[in-house]
Design an enzyme around this catalytic site. Structure first.
Site, PDB file in Angstrom:
ATOM      1  N   GLU A  91      -2.511  -0.155  -6.003  1.00 59.09           N
ATOM      2  CA  GLU A  91      -2.473  -1.404  -5.256  1.00 59.09           C
ATOM      3  C   GLU A  91      -2.907  -2.589  -6.118  1.00 59.09           C
ATOM      4  O   GLU A  91      -4.104  -2.771  -6.357  1.00 59.09           O
ATOM      5  CB  GLU A  91      -3.406  -1.299  -4.045  1.00 59.09           C
ATOM      6  CG  GLU A  91      -3.213  -0.053  -3.193  1.00 59.09           C
ATOM      7  CD  GLU A  91      -4.464   0.270  -2.410  1.00 59.09           C
ATOM      8  OE1 GLU A  91      -5.018  -0.647  -1.752  1.00 59.09           O
ATOM      9  OE2 GLU A  91      -4.923   1.433  -2.473  1.00 59.09           O
ATOM     10  N   HIS A 132       0.828  -1.211   0.000  1.00 56.44           N
ATOM     11  CA  HIS A 132       0.000   0.000   0.000  1.00 56.44           C
ATOM     12  C   HIS A 132       0.864   1.262   0.000  1.00 56.44           C
ATOM     13  O   HIS A 132       0.556   2.227   0.697  1.00 56.44           O
ATOM     14  CB  HIS A 132      -0.931  -0.016   1.215  1.00 56.44           C
ATOM     15  CG  HIS A 132      -2.190   0.782   1.038  1.00 56.44           C
ATOM     16  ND1 HIS A 132      -2.191   2.142   0.805  1.00 56.44           N
ATOM     17  CD2 HIS A 132      -3.496   0.411   1.046  1.00 56.44           C
ATOM     18  CE1 HIS A 132      -3.420   2.581   0.708  1.00 56.44           C
ATOM     19  NE2 HIS A 132      -4.249   1.542   0.846  1.00 56.44           N
TER      20      HIS A 132
END
Length: 343
Positions: free
Chosen positions: A306, A169
């Site tokens: 992501e 992330h």
């Protein structure tokens, strides 16, 4: 935070000096990434907190490995056959996000192996962890082979059926100044995205991006598309998943899913993955975080890109992607490849 001790920092550097990565054992978190430019200078490309200890208190998953299941699972419930499980939702929410409030981003990962150019982390997650069934064992390897490349390989096994989806992330800003990352240019190899409701839970049907503000099939400045659609306005910007083009699957690590370029034209990042989708979050909520300089971050100071399964996939086996359910005897085996290069 489940472990009050200070994080262990591990510094990696490619043999050719093209990229340096500093990671923390808590969350297997990317804390700093510095890329060499042709003039001999280096550019920091990640958002982070002012110190490792302060960084641990961020609520934006800055640089962390997230799991067991990245993104949202609607209603914090899953079902497999006749079996049902209630998952642990986020505080104040009906849904689970990024594996729950005590997900893998909050854990201290064991360092199983390391060198100047690579590190191997492992993590054991017991049966019932955040509500998920079965024991899960994860191995996460980071490697810097040179030529501006960072490779991330995640392998996991379970002893009971469980949805598994792990990702990194990191928030990227390739610009010289980490203010508004929307001045960067973005390209996503996708013709479809996933509309969501006001709580960012998928509505169920994929939608074509052509002719909308979600069309990054050709490179576009992110700000030029900002709030161009009702879906964006609902969430204050981008926080959506794109289903990557299926024709890249056979050579996924050789064909970038995403290319991000700095606004001064000096640096670009190609992101390739074996996972089927990309969640792109524009960072509009980052003002609540403290930056590397000790000051509040600017909204949209970085972009999260992501690789993952589509959000809420346990409830949508009909979507055109591999199953997110991992079964005993199988292995979750996925790779991300980041390549930093002159734009």
């Amino acid at each position: 935070m489940t472990d009050a001790q200070s994080p262990q920092l591990i510094s990696l550097r490619s043999a050719d000096g093209s990229v340096s990565l500093t990671v923390m054992d808590i969350g297997a978190t990317w804390y700093s990434c510095r890329v060499a430019l042709p003039d001999g200078s280096e550019r920091e490309v990640l958002l982070s907190g002012p110190t490792p200890e302060a960084h641990l208190h961020n609520t934006a998953y800055l640089g962390a490995a997230v799991g067991r299941y990245a993104n949202r699972i609607g209603g914090a419930r899953i079902r497999h056959g006749e079996h049902h499980w209630a998952l642990t939702p986020q505080l104040g929410s009906r849904h689970q996000l990024h594996g729950g409030p005590d997900g893998f981003d909050r854990r201290r990962w064991a360092v199983a192996e390391r060198s100047a150019h690579h590190v191997v982390f492992t993590l054991d997650s017991p049966d019932g962890d955040q509500g998920f069934p079965g024991q899960l064992q994860v191995t996460l390897t980071l490697r810097l082979p040179g030529q501006g490349v960072i490779e991330m390989h995640t392998r996991a096994v379970v002893d009971a059926p469980c949805p598994v989806g792990l990702t990194n992330h990191a928030y990227f800003n390739l610009n010289a100044s980490h203010t508004d990352a929307r001045t960067q240019t973005l390209q996503i190899a996708a013709q479809q995205m996933l509309p969501v409701d006001a709580e960012l839970i998928p509505l169920g049907q994929l939608a074509a991006v052509a002719g909308t503000g979600f069309d990054f099939g050709t490179p576009r400045v992110v700000a030029s598309q900002w709030l161009q659609d009702a879906q964006q306005r609902q969430s204050g910007g981008y926080d959506h998943a794109w289903l990557l083009d299926a024709d890249r699957a056979d050579a996924a690590l050789e064909r970038p899913a995403v290319t991000l370029s700095s606004d001064d034209g000096r640096l670009a990042m190609d992101l390739a993955t074996t996972l089927p989708s990309i969640q792109f979050y524009g960072g509009q909520g980052l003002a609540a975080q403290t930056g590397r300089d000790g000051l509040p971050m600017a909204p949209c100071a970085g972009l999260a890109l992501e690789p993952q399964f589509l959000p809420d996939s346990p409830h949508h086996p009909e979507w055109p992607q591999p199953s997110c359910w991992l079964l005993p005897g199988q292995a979750y085996d996925h790779r991300l490849r980041y390549r930093f290069r002159p734009a």
